[in-house]
Design a protein around this motif. Structure first.
Motif, PDB file in Angstrom:
ATOM      1  N   PRO A 112      -4.058  12.437  -0.127  1.00 14.72           N
ATOM      2  CA  PRO A 112      -2.849  13.264  -0.387  1.00 14.72           C
ATOM      3  C   PRO A 112      -1.556  12.010  -0.077  1.00 14.72           C
ATOM      4  CG  PRO A 112      -4.275  14.551   0.957  1.00 14.72           C
ATOM      5  CD  PRO A 112      -4.769  13.358   0.913  1.00 14.72           C
ATOM      6  N   ASP A 113      -1.786  11.226   0.998  1.00 13.07           N
ATOM      7  CA  ASP A 113      -0.469  10.441   1.342  1.00 13.07           C
ATOM      8  C   ASP A 113      -0.537   9.333   0.393  1.00 13.07           C
ATOM      9  OD1 ASP A 113       0.002  12.042   3.433  1.00 13.07           O
ATOM     10  OD2 ASP A 113      -1.310  10.906   4.988  1.00 13.07           O
TER      11      ASP A 113
ATOM     12  N   ALA B  35      -3.964  12.636  -9.475  1.00 19.82           N
ATOM     13  CA  ALA B  35      -3.954  14.032  -8.923  1.00 19.82           C
ATOM     14  C   ALA B  35      -5.489  14.547  -8.642  1.00 19.82           C
ATOM     15  CB  ALA B  35      -3.360  14.937  -9.600  1.00 19.82           C
ATOM     16  N   ARG B  36      -6.447  13.610  -9.624  1.00 20.76           N
ATOM     17  CA  ARG B  36      -7.766  14.037  -9.381  1.00 20.76           C
ATOM     18  C   ARG B  36      -8.548  12.694  -9.955  1.00 20.76           C
ATOM     19  NH1 ARG B  36      -8.762  18.583 -13.683  1.00 20.76           N
ATOM     20  NH2 ARG B  36     -10.586  18.733 -12.809  1.00 20.76           N
TER      21      ARG B  36
ATOM     22  N   TRP C   5      -2.918   6.694  -4.777  1.00 15.33           N
ATOM     23  CA  TRP C   5      -2.879   5.655  -5.886  1.00 15.33           C
ATOM     24  C   TRP C   5      -4.118   4.597  -5.092  1.00 15.33           C
ATOM     25  CZ3 TRP C   5       1.579   7.125  -3.814  1.00 15.33           C
ATOM     26  CH2 TRP C   5       2.181   6.313  -2.764  1.00 15.33           C
ATOM     27  N   ARG C   6      -4.169   4.540  -3.787  1.00  9.46           N
ATOM     28  CA  ARG C   6      -5.179   3.884  -3.042  1.00  9.46           C
ATOM     29  C   ARG C   6      -6.414   4.610  -3.085  1.00  9.46           C
ATOM     30  NH1 ARG C   6      -4.591   3.009   1.893  1.00  9.46           N
ATOM     31  NH2 ARG C   6      -5.461   0.822   2.042  1.00  9.46           N
ATOM     32  N   ILE C   7      -7.423   3.874  -3.864  1.00 13.32           N
ATOM     33  CA  ILE C   7      -8.819   4.795  -4.081  1.00 13.32           C
ATOM     34  C   ILE C   7      -9.776   3.728  -3.074  1.00 13.32           C
ATOM     35  CG2 ILE C   7     -10.626   5.582  -5.414  1.00 13.32           C
ATOM     36  CD1 ILE C   7      -7.785   6.737  -5.931  1.00 13.32           C
TER      37      ILE C   7
ATOM     38  N   PRO D 160       0.646  -1.135  -0.006  1.00 15.34           N
ATOM     39  CA  PRO D 160      -0.006   0.153   0.049  1.00 15.34           C
ATOM     40  C   PRO D 160       0.752   1.277  -0.142  1.00 15.34           C
ATOM     41  CG  PRO D 160      -0.058  -0.815   2.241  1.00 15.34           C
ATOM     42  CD  PRO D 160       0.824  -2.076   1.195  1.00 15.34           C
ATOM     43  N   ASP D 161       2.003   1.244   0.377  1.00 14.33           N
ATOM     44  CA  ASP D 161       2.892   2.290   0.434  1.00 14.33           C
ATOM     45  C   ASP D 161       3.854   2.714  -0.916  1.00 14.33           C
ATOM     46  OD1 ASP D 161       2.503   2.662   3.024  1.00 14.33           O
ATOM     47  OD2 ASP D 161       3.844   1.315   3.644  1.00 14.33           O
ATOM     48  N   ARG D 162       3.488   1.831  -1.861  1.00 17.10           N
ATOM     49  CA  ARG D 162       4.370   2.062  -3.242  1.00 17.10           C
ATOM     50  C   ARG D 162       3.219   2.329  -4.401  1.00 17.10           C
ATOM     51  NH1 ARG D 162       4.618  -0.470  -7.702  1.00 17.10           N
ATOM     52  NH2 ARG D 162       6.345  -0.396  -8.832  1.00 17.10           N
TER      53      ARG D 162
END
Length: 710
Positions: free
Chosen positions: A610-611, A679-680, A614-616, A499-501
């Motif tokens: 923001p952090d 970004a959006r 890529w995780r939605i 999850p961090d990549r």
């Protein structure tokens, strides 16, 4: 299998003053065992021509354990085996006939007579071709002492039949407190042999061996073979005849990399994570560096690789081979260099199923910093020059073709060289102990592992210059590591699920994205077709009309022919039955595009974290998991800072088809993962804003076939 020494020789020599030498005999102890790495190249050819340097050359790599059963029997157990033929890979980790796979799992028994392998038989019940057994007998027969040897420099004996080669002379070339260095030479007209080996005097095991043979058949064909073997933990690269290119003189450079700046620890280890790649059914561990001068990297040693699935270790013993540092051409915006280490299995176990489920490999990486320096050789009137510095020596001597440059240093030293810019010169590189003249440079270099001076090389220089000035760079590294890091290397599965990549960027559209409605234009007229390309939702709200006096034609919605998801539909001119889509000879016409609504893309209520953008959060999108991928992308887009629409990744790494349901892309933590850094998040909004635009189009004339030449 053991080699034991008779201690009476030195004692009697001391008592009687006679010059008796210690005799090395083969006297195995039951249970004793050794494991060897082996590299082998097999090149076909024809007499009078160079060996075949095409990709048809066979290359064989293996890890094999040999254990003493009793004084007459050895058990040979292949732990790993791989061969590459014509670019195809076969072996214990890949395609292999079932009978051969089972034979390797059972192993083989070697029968000994006076320390010589006389026969190899399968340990199990599987039938094995006799050619394979003969090859094993010759291969592993080479790792045993060929005769009763005397530990005395210059001593020699002739073996009538050594692994099928007649009249091979074995010479003791060098003796140390713990080692015996041997040279093998056979000059039979139809079966030449050249080899070197190192024998351990204390335990009798053969330590390292390199053997090259050149066999000629009656039909004029030849077979060139190089075999190199060393213990599994040998710290230097092991190779046979590695090259794919016919030996030729290489243009000598006029400079080499600067010895400064040297990288810092932070340059070597800019990240705490690397990557696992699958390469020819084997694992490779890669990590990048910030410095660009690869020669200044120093020495990197990777040890103790351990495979993990999440936080759970997986039983998968592997050996890390000596690494190599290369330019990082994989990523345009990545770090400038990277180090790669190949792992090979050390047990008979299929690793691929576990590898596909593994998430990471953890290993210890030690860094021995570079301490390079340079030397300059300016030859005298005879063409001779010699320089010694910091324990390294460079000697230049004239030859009939030009010069020989002999380089030697500490065991781990390697060298670069350059000639002055005014001199044209070519070079070929051999081991310092070059061997007979019929050996190629690559075959000669393989012999370094069994030489008393591993660092020693001979650079043959071809030039017309009478006194070229040469510069030599000595690449040396520290004796002790300056830093040791515990590093994590992520598999593709680990990279996907981490999850961090941020996943690697993958564009949603394989071609141009759908145009905005105001940018829609007639297309296809160059081939007498006419269509309007629009986003799928927009196309459903539009129609096109015009009058053709000679042909009845309509506009109907169609899916474009694309290699991937285009997010578009076509309003396509066609006959009512949909068969004809190309119309010639209709001159200039007016066509009108009308839409009863305008579809725009606006910011959705849910936006990226923001952090971890890529995780939605799937639930925040307020959509059904039963939607297809095509339906989702018609409604929602994930766009990065450059305005590029991004694809989704899946937990299993398989790409989504347009018909796949979105629940296949939901990760165990309930999120969707975007391939990149969005970004959006945009969603499609259909507004009741009519749109009309007219275009004047011209259809081409029917092409006239070219006349055939008379």
């Amino acid at each position: 299998m053991t080699y034991r020494t008779l201690g009476l020789g030195p004692i009697l020599a001391l008592i009687s003053g006679a010059a008796y030498a210690e005799t090395v005999t083969f006297d195995p102890q039951p249970g004793a065992a050794r494991t060897w790495r082996m590299e082998m190249s097999v090149r076909p050819g024809r007499e009078g021509e160079p060996p075949d340097y095409s990709y048809a050359t066979q290359r064989i790599s293996s890890l094999t354990r040999m254990q003493v059963v009793d004084a007459q029997t050895l058990h040979i157990l292949p732990l790993w085996f791989q061969t590459v033929v014509a670019g195809e890979t076969y072996g214990t980790q890949g395609p292999l006939p079932d009978n051969m796979r089972q034979a390797m799992a059972d192993g083989f028994d070697a029968t000994l007579n006076a320390g010589i392998i006389t026969e190899v038989t399968p340990h199990g019940t599987v039938d094995v071709p006799q050619e394979m057994l003969t090859g094993l007998s010759q291969q592993f027969g080479a790792v045993l002492p060929p005769a009763r040897l005397e530990a005395r420099e210059g001593w020699s004996t002739t073996i009538a039949d050594f692994s099928g080669v007649p009249d091979v002379m074995v010479t003791v070339t060098h003796v140390t407190d713990d080692s015996l260095f041997l040279r093998y030479s056979g000059d039979d007209a139809s079966f030449r042999l050249a080899g070197v080996a190192v024998l351990d005097r204390d335990e009798g095991w053969l330590r390292r061996i390199v053997m090259t043979t050149d066999q000629k058949a009656d039909d004029g064909t030849t077979l060139r073979t190089t075999l190199a073997m060393a213990p599994q933990d040998y710290p230097f690269p092991l190779h046979a005849d590695y090259t794919f290119e016919t030996p030729d003189w290489q243009t000598m450079p006029d400079s080499f990399p600067a010895t400064e700046p040297l990288p810092t620890e932070d340059d070597i280890f800019p990240h705490d994570r690397g990557r696992v790649r699958l390469e020819n059914d084997l694992l490779s561990l890669d990590f990048t560096h910030l410095h660009e001068i690869m020669a200044n990297t120093g020495r990197l040693v990777l040890s103790g690789p351990q495979v993990f699935r999440g936080d759970r270790p997986v039983d998968m013993p592997m050996l890390a081979l000596p690494p190599i540092t290369l330019p990082n051409y994989h990523e345009e915006d990545g770090d400038p260099s990277f180090t790669s280490t190949l792992l090979i299995p050390t047990e008979q176990k299929q690793i691929l199923p576990d590898v596909l489920e593994a998430t990471e490999i953890r290993a210890k990486v030690a860094w021995y910093p570079a301490t390079p320096f340079t030397m300059t050789l300016t030859p005298d009137e005879s063409g001779y020059a010699e320089v010694t510095k910091n324990g390294a020596t460079a000697t230049l001597s004239p030859t009939d073709e030009g010069f020989d440059l002999i380089l030697s240093g500490r065991e781990g030293d390697d060298f670069m060289w350059a000639v002055d810019a005014e001199t044209d010169a070519g070079s070929m590189i051999y081991a310092a102990d070059r061997g007979p003249g019929w050996l190629t440079p690559a075959e000669s270099l393989a012999r370094r592992i069994a030489s008393p001076d591993y660092s020693g090389i001979r650079v043959a220089i071809q030039t017309d210059a009478s006194a070229p000035t040469l510069s030599v760079r000595v690449n040396r590294h520290a004796d002790t590591p300056a830093a040791t890091r515990e590093m994590t290397f992520q598999t593709d599965n680990g990279r996907r699920t981490d999850p961090d990549r941020a996943p690697d960027k993958v564009l949603l559209f394989k071609g141009d994205p759908p145009p905005r409605l105001e940018d829609v234009r007639p297309e296809g007229l160059d081939v007498a077709a006419l269509h309007f390309r629009m986003g799928s939702l927009q196309a459903a709200r539009c129609s096109a009309k015009f009058a053709l006096p000679q042909t009845e034609a309509v506009f109907a919605e169609a899916t474009p022919n694309t290699d991937g998801y285009g997010g578009t539909r076509l309003l396509q001119m066609q006959t009512p039955d949909g068969i004809r889509t190309h119309f010639y000879e209709h001159g200039t016409q007016d066509v009108t595009l009308t839409c009863d609504a305008t579809v725009t893309w606006e910011d959705a209520e849910a936006q990226p974290d923001p952090d971890r953008p890529w995780r939605i959060d799937f639930e925040a999108l307020d959509i059904s998991p039963e939607l297809t991928y095509a339906q989702l992308i018609d409604q929602i887009r994930f766009v990065d800072a450059h305005g590029d629409a991004l694809a989704l990744v899946t937990p299993n790494g398989r790409g989504l088809a347009l018909s796949d349901k979105i629940n296949w892309a939901i990760f165990p933590d309930g999120t969707l993962r975007v391939a990149g850094t969005p970004a959006r998040i945009l969603h499609a909004v259909s507004r009741p804003d009519p749109f009309t635009r007219s275009f004047t189009v011209t259809f081409p004339d029917l092409p006239v076939p070219e006349e055939a030449p008379q």
